[in-house]
Design a protein around this motif. Structure first.
Motif, short mmCIF file in Angstrom:
data_model
loop_
_atom_site.label_atom_id
_atom_site.label_comp_id
_atom_site.label_asym_id
_atom_site.label_seq_id
_atom_site.Cartn_x
_atom_site.Cartn_y
_atom_site.Cartn_z
N ARG A 126 10.70 2.20 -14.76
CA ARG A 126 11.42 2.18 -13.49
C ARG A 126 10.43 2.48 -12.36
N VAL A 127 10.30 1.52 -11.46
CA VAL A 127 9.28 1.59 -10.40
C VAL A 127 9.95 1.43 -9.04
N ALA A 128 9.48 2.21 -8.07
CA ALA A 128 9.93 2.06 -6.69
C ALA A 128 8.72 2.01 -5.77
N VAL A 129 8.85 1.24 -4.68
CA VAL A 129 7.86 1.20 -3.60
C VAL A 129 8.52 1.79 -2.37
N VAL A 130 7.89 2.81 -1.77
CA VAL A 130 8.45 3.49 -0.60
C VAL A 130 7.52 3.23 0.58
N ASP A 131 8.00 2.45 1.54
CA ASP A 131 7.20 2.11 2.72
C ASP A 131 8.16 1.62 3.80
N PRO A 132 7.95 2.01 5.05
CA PRO A 132 8.85 1.54 6.10
C PRO A 132 8.71 0.06 6.42
N VAL A 133 7.63 -0.57 5.94
CA VAL A 133 7.36 -1.98 6.22
C VAL A 133 7.17 -2.72 4.90
N HIS A 134 7.77 -3.91 4.80
CA HIS A 134 7.52 -4.76 3.65
C HIS A 134 6.41 -5.73 4.02
N ARG A 135 5.22 -5.52 3.46
CA ARG A 135 4.03 -6.26 3.89
C ARG A 135 4.09 -7.71 3.43
N ARG A 136 3.82 -8.60 4.38
CA ARG A 136 3.77 -10.03 4.09
C ARG A 136 2.70 -10.67 4.98
N GLY A 137 2.23 -11.82 4.58
CA GLY A 137 1.36 -12.61 5.45
C GLY A 137 -0.06 -12.08 5.54
N GLN A 138 -0.79 -12.65 6.51
CA GLN A 138 -2.21 -12.38 6.65
C GLN A 138 -2.41 -11.24 7.66
N ASP A 139 -2.39 -10.01 7.19
CA ASP A 139 -2.63 -8.91 8.11
C ASP A 139 -4.00 -8.28 7.92
N ARG A 140 -4.75 -8.74 6.92
CA ARG A 140 -6.11 -8.27 6.72
C ARG A 140 -6.86 -9.20 5.78
N THR A 141 -8.16 -9.00 5.73
CA THR A 141 -9.02 -9.81 4.86
C THR A 141 -9.96 -8.88 4.11
N TRP A 142 -10.13 -9.14 2.83
CA TRP A 142 -11.11 -8.40 2.04
C TRP A 142 -12.20 -9.36 1.58
N ALA A 143 -13.41 -8.84 1.44
CA ALA A 143 -14.48 -9.59 0.78
C ALA A 143 -15.18 -8.66 -0.18
N PHE A 144 -15.66 -9.21 -1.27
CA PHE A 144 -16.22 -8.39 -2.35
C PHE A 144 -17.07 -9.30 -3.22
N VAL B 65 11.50 -3.95 -9.48
CA VAL B 65 11.08 -2.81 -8.67
C VAL B 65 12.10 -2.54 -7.57
N ALA B 66 12.39 -1.27 -7.33
CA ALA B 66 13.25 -0.87 -6.20
C ALA B 66 12.39 -0.72 -4.96
N ARG B 67 12.84 -1.28 -3.87
CA ARG B 67 12.11 -1.22 -2.60
C ARG B 67 12.88 -0.31 -1.65
N VAL B 68 12.23 0.78 -1.19
CA VAL B 68 12.83 1.75 -0.28
C VAL B 68 12.13 1.60 1.06
N LEU B 69 12.81 1.01 2.03
CA LEU B 69 12.22 0.76 3.35
C LEU B 69 12.45 1.98 4.24
N ALA B 70 11.60 2.97 4.09
CA ALA B 70 11.74 4.22 4.84
C ALA B 70 10.39 4.92 4.91
N ALA B 71 10.20 5.66 5.99
CA ALA B 71 9.01 6.49 6.12
C ALA B 71 9.18 7.75 5.28
N VAL B 72 8.07 8.25 4.76
CA VAL B 72 8.10 9.44 3.92
C VAL B 72 7.91 10.68 4.80
N ASP B 73 8.85 11.63 4.67
CA ASP B 73 8.73 12.88 5.41
C ASP B 73 7.94 13.93 4.64
N ALA B 74 8.13 13.98 3.32
CA ALA B 74 7.47 15.02 2.51
C ALA B 74 7.43 14.58 1.06
N VAL B 75 6.43 15.06 0.35
CA VAL B 75 6.30 14.83 -1.09
C VAL B 75 6.15 16.20 -1.75
#
Length: 417
Positions: free
Chosen positions: A36-54, A112-122
Motif C-alpha cells: 500500500r503506497v501513497a504520494v503526499v504532495d500539494p502538486v501533481h507533477r506533470r510536463g517539462q518542469d526540469r531537465t536532468w543530464a547524466f 497508489v493513493a495520491r494525497v494532494l496536500a501540503a505536509v504540516d508535520a511528520v
C-alpha cells in the motif's frame, strides 16, 4: 478526503517530484506488488518542469525516455579545447515529462493513493509514522520516504550555490551538431568569488539547450542571468536573429560540506538532495537519486527496510569539502582545476570520479593531477576547521534558500554539467 481517519499505508512518499517518480518506476520495474503506497504532495507533477543530464552505460531502462545522448563532449578552457570520447559511457539528457508519465503509469499498476496536500508535520514513534497534512486527516505509514528540500544538519564550512539559467533555442537553420555536446565551457567571465561556465546540449541540428551556470555564494538577478546567457550565445557564434527562445529553465542547488541527515528517525528516510544525493563539489544529483530509488525498490522486493546506501562514500564527501574550500579561498581556479583533471586523466575516470563511483586507486590518480600545494593547504585548513567545529557551540542552521525551497526547476547540473 472527507474522512477524519488517516489513510493507512505501508509506504508514503512525501514529495512527488523526481525522486518520488523514480521510486515509483523502480517499484514497478522490480515487480513490487501488494504494497500500500501513497504520494503526499500539494502538486501533481506533470510536463517539462526540469531537465536532468547524466552519464552512464547505454542499455538502461531510462533509454526510451531520453531526449538525446552523446558519445562525444567538449570541455573548453581559455587554455584548450578538448573533444572527449566517452565510450563505454555516454552523456544523456532526460526531461521531466517522460519521467512523470512513467511514474503515472506505475501509480496505476501499483494502485497508489495520491494525497494532494501540503505536509504540516511528520511524527515517527518508531512503529508507525503519522503525516499531518494541511486541511486533511493525513496519512499513517510504516515507512516514509521524504524528498522535500531540507537544510543540512549544521552549517557547512563552505556554503555555495550552483545556480543557472538555460534557454531552449530553436534555430531556423541547421546550426547545432547533434552528435556532440559541450559539457563545460569556461570562456565565460569568471566571478570574483566562484566559478562560471556555459554548456550546449543539442537535441537536433536546430534545437538545443544553452545554459549559463555559476558556482558561487550568491544568486544573480534575472537580468544578470540573461546577460550572461546572451554573452555565451554570442561566444558560441550563434546569431540571435536566427534563434527563438522556446523555453526558459532556472535552478538552484546547494553546494555545501554541511551534512545532510539521510535518516532523521527510525522509519523516515530522506531521498534526493535532502538525502545527500547532491555531490557537494559539482551539484551532480540525478545518478545518485536513481541509485537510491533502485536500492529502495530492491530492498522492498526482498522484504527489507527501504533504506538505501549512502549516496557517496565518506572519502568522497571529504574530498568535496577540500575541493570546495580550495575553490572558495581562491587557492585553486575553477577553469584550471577542471582543465588539469581532463588533461591528465582518461575521460571515463574523471566522469566516474565526479559521479562518486571510482575506486580509491583511481581517486588517488585523479587527485594527483591537481596542483599539490593548494590542495595540501586546503586539506590542512579543512582539518583545522573540523577540529574547531567540534570544540565550539553549534550555530543555527541557515534556512534553505528561497529558490531551492520553492522548487525552481534544476536544469543542467540537474541538467548536470
Amino acid at each position: 478526503m472527507s474522512s477524519s481517519v488517516p489513510v493507512d499505508v505501508d509506504l508514503a512518499l512525501v514529495g512527488g517530484g523526481g525522486a518520488a517518480s523514480l521510486v515509483l518506476a523502480a517499484l514497478d520495474r522490480h515487480g513490487v506488488r501488494g504494497l500500500r503506497v501513497a504520494v503526499v504532495d500539494p502538486v501533481h507533477r506533470r510536463g517539462q518542469d526540469r531537465t536532468w543530464a547524466f552519464w552512464g552505460h547505454p542499455g538502461s531502462d531510462l533509454d526510451p525516455l531520453l531526449s538525446a545522448s552523446w558519445r562525444q563532449v567538449e570541455v573548453v578552457t581559455p587554455a584548450a579545447r578538448r573533444v572527449l570520447e566517452l565510450a563505454p559511457l555516454r552523456y544523456a539528457m532526460l526531461r521531466s515529462g517522460p519521467v512523470y508519465d512513467q511514474a503515472a503509469e506505475a501509480e496505476k499498476r501499483l494502485d497508489v493513493a495520491r494525497v494532494l496536500a501540503a505536509v504540516d508535520a511528520v511524527h515517527d514513534d518508531g512503529d508507525r509514522v503519522l503525516i499531518r497534512t494541511a486541511g486533511g486527516p493525513g496519512v499513517r505509514a510504516g515507512w516514509v520516504l521524504d524528498s522535500r528540500p531540507r537544510p543540512p544538519a549544521r552549517p557547512g564550512r563552505t556554503n555555495w550555490l550552483q545556480h543557472f539559467r538555460g534557454w531552449w533555442l530553436a534555430a531556423d537553420t541547421a546550426v547545432f551538431d547533434p552528435d556532440r555536446a559541450v559539457l563545460m565551457d569556461f570562456r565565460t567571465p569568471q566571478p570574483a568569488r566562484g566559478v562560471s561556465f556555459g554548456y550546449l546540449l543539442p537535441v537536433s541540428d536546430r534545437y538545443a539547450l544553452v545554459e549559463y551556470t555559476e558556482f558561487s555564494p550568491a544568486l544573480l538577478t534575472g537580468a544578470g542571468y540573461d546577460a550572461a546567457l546572451a554573452g555565451y550565445r554570442d561566444r558560441l557564434g550563434l546569431d540571435p536573429a536566427r534563434l527563438a527562445v522556446r523555453e526558459v529553465e532556472n535552478g538552484v542547488i546547494p553546494m555545501t560540506d554541511g551534512p545532510f541527515v539521510a535518516r532523521p528517525s527510525p522509519r523516515v528516510v530522506r531521498l534526493g538532495t535532502a538525502g545527500g544525493a547532491t555531490r557537494p563539489s559539482t551539484g551532480f544529483t540525478f545518478s545518485a537519486m536513481y541509485r537510491q530509488a533502485d536500492q529502495v525498490a530492491r530492498a522492498l522486493a526482498a522484504g527489507r527496510p527501504p533504506v538505501p546506501a549512502p549516496a557517496y562514500p565518506s572519502r568522497h564527501r571529504w574530498m568535496d569539502a577540500v575541493a570546495l574550500r580550495a575553490l572558495d579561498r581562491g587557492s585553486v581556479g575553477g577553469p584550471e582545476f577542471f582543465d588539469r583533471l581532463f588533461d591528465r586523466n582518461p575521460p571515463e575516470r574523471v566522469l566516474r570520479f565526479l559521479d562518486g563511483t571510482t575506486t580509491p586507486a583511481e581517486e588517488f590518480a585523479v587527485m594527483s593531477s591537481t596542483r599539490l600545494l593548494p590542495m595540501v593547504a586546503a586539506t590542512a585548513g579543512d582539518a583545522a576547521h573540523r577540529l574547531r567545529d567540534r570544540l565550539r557551540p553549534r550555530r543555527p542552521v541557515p534556512p534553505v534558500p528561497a529558490a531551492v525551497r520553492d522548487g525552481l526547476p534544476p536544469a543542467a547540473q540537474d541538467v548536470e554539467p
